[in-house]
Write a protein that holds these residues in place. Structure first.
Motif, short mmCIF file in Angstrom:
data_model
loop_
_atom_site.label_atom_id
_atom_site.label_comp_id
_atom_site.label_asym_id
_atom_site.label_seq_id
_atom_site.Cartn_x
_atom_site.Cartn_y
_atom_site.Cartn_z
N HIS A 102 83.42 64.23 87.79
CA HIS A 102 84.18 64.66 86.60
C HIS A 102 83.57 64.06 85.33
N ASP A 103 83.21 62.78 85.41
CA ASP A 103 82.64 62.12 84.23
C ASP A 103 81.39 62.85 83.73
N ASP A 104 80.59 63.33 84.67
CA ASP A 104 79.33 63.95 84.29
C ASP A 104 79.42 65.46 84.04
N PHE A 105 80.32 66.14 84.78
CA PHE A 105 80.23 67.59 84.80
C PHE A 105 81.53 68.32 84.40
N LYS A 106 82.55 67.60 84.05
CA LYS A 106 83.82 68.25 83.70
C LYS A 106 84.22 67.83 82.28
N GLY A 154 90.12 81.16 84.50
CA GLY A 154 90.68 81.50 85.80
C GLY A 154 92.18 81.37 85.67
N TRP A 155 92.77 80.33 86.30
CA TRP A 155 94.17 80.01 86.03
C TRP A 155 94.31 79.48 84.61
N GLU A 156 93.26 78.78 84.18
CA GLU A 156 93.20 78.24 82.81
C GLU A 156 91.73 78.22 82.40
N GLU A 157 91.44 77.87 81.14
CA GLU A 157 90.05 77.83 80.68
C GLU A 157 89.24 76.87 81.56
N SER A 158 88.05 77.30 81.91
CA SER A 158 87.19 76.44 82.72
C SER A 158 86.77 75.21 81.93
N ARG A 159 86.73 74.08 82.62
CA ARG A 159 86.24 72.85 82.01
C ARG A 159 84.88 72.45 82.59
N ALA A 160 84.28 73.39 83.29
CA ALA A 160 82.94 73.13 83.84
C ALA A 160 81.95 73.00 82.70
N LYS A 161 81.14 71.94 82.73
CA LYS A 161 80.15 71.73 81.67
C LYS A 161 78.85 72.48 82.00
N ALA A 162 78.14 72.86 80.94
CA ALA A 162 76.94 73.68 81.11
C ALA A 162 75.86 72.97 81.93
N ASN A 163 75.88 71.63 81.95
CA ASN A 163 74.83 70.91 82.70
C ASN A 163 74.96 71.09 84.20
N ILE A 164 76.05 71.67 84.66
CA ILE A 164 76.17 72.01 86.09
C ILE A 164 75.00 72.91 86.50
N TRP A 165 74.61 73.77 85.59
CA TRP A 165 73.55 74.73 85.91
C TRP A 165 72.15 74.23 85.57
#
Lengths: 152, 152
Positions: free
Chosen positions: A145-149, A87-98
């Motif tokens: 953040h600890d779990d998903f970022k 987006g503005w920068e690379e996403s740091r969303a972790k795959a376990n979000i899904w």
């Protein structure tokens, strides 16, 4: 007629103008924007609590902003596959979000609850109470953040 | 004691952690975030109005988000000299923001007025009225951009 004209005119204002469907890179940008905007407002409240000059009105505005962003339904911006992408920068969303939706839902609800409470406490103008509640909001940020970022 | 501890813990959560004073590049990033976040919410409302499936609850959330960002006091993010500089991207703020304060103030007040009205109209669930009011909000966005935001 008038409505249609005005809504059409609006397209001039909005970046891209194509909102029939949110593009993955825009979804990432919008969610990064929401978090950054909340970070500003968290920081402002922190400054008010710690800085020795407490401005009740500013804290209320900041807490209302956090509350509205928290309750805006940002979950819809986590389109499938957008753990990767820029987006503005690379996403740091972790795959376990899904894949850990129940755990994620609990984290999101905890955050919303504390953000709603912060907006209430801000109305009191009690700096110590606001500081304590800000800490609770921050705790729910950190938990998620600890779990998903992803770390940088 | 507890308050201080919680507030200190918060620093872990916020990017950088140094909020004693907002840095110019952060101020630019935060205001770009606020506008981008509003663009998402404008787009969502537009989709609801035009898409044939009107979701009252989503429109209320989006309108509340726009209202809270509009009223958050983003003016403080226009630090002197930040017509130049990079937040998420190069700032497009024009230098007359700092020299035409009266004109800017009127533009900002017009936007706030229409954004507040949008949040009210959203509560009615009347899609046509929401569309008309969204157009008015968009008109105030465009008016300000025409005068104070550089073209790409």
């Amino acid at each position: 007629m008038k409505t249609k004209f005005l809504v059409a005119a609006l397209s001039l204002v909005m970046a891209g103008g194509a909102f029939a469907q949110v593009k993955p890179e825009d979804a990432i940008k919008y969610r990064q924007s929401g978090y950054a905007f909340m970070a500003w407002n968290m920081g402002r409240i922190k400054m008010n609590v710690e800085g020795g000059q407490y401005n009740k009105d500013e804290v209320i505005k900041a807490a209302n902003a956090i509350q509205a962003v928290a309750n805006s339904g940002m979950g819809s911006l986590y389109l499938p596959g957008t753990d990767k992408g820029k987006g503005w920068e690379e996403s740091r969303a972790k795959a376990n979000i899904w894949t850990e939706q129940e755990k994620l839902g609990k984290a999101a609800m905890a955050f919303n609850k504390e953000a709603n409470e912060l907006a209430k406490v801000a109305q009191t103008g009690d700096a110590a109470a606001v500081g304590a509640q800000l800490g609770k909001v921050g705790g729910t940020c950190k938990g998620c953040h600890d779990d998903f970022k992803a770390k940088r």
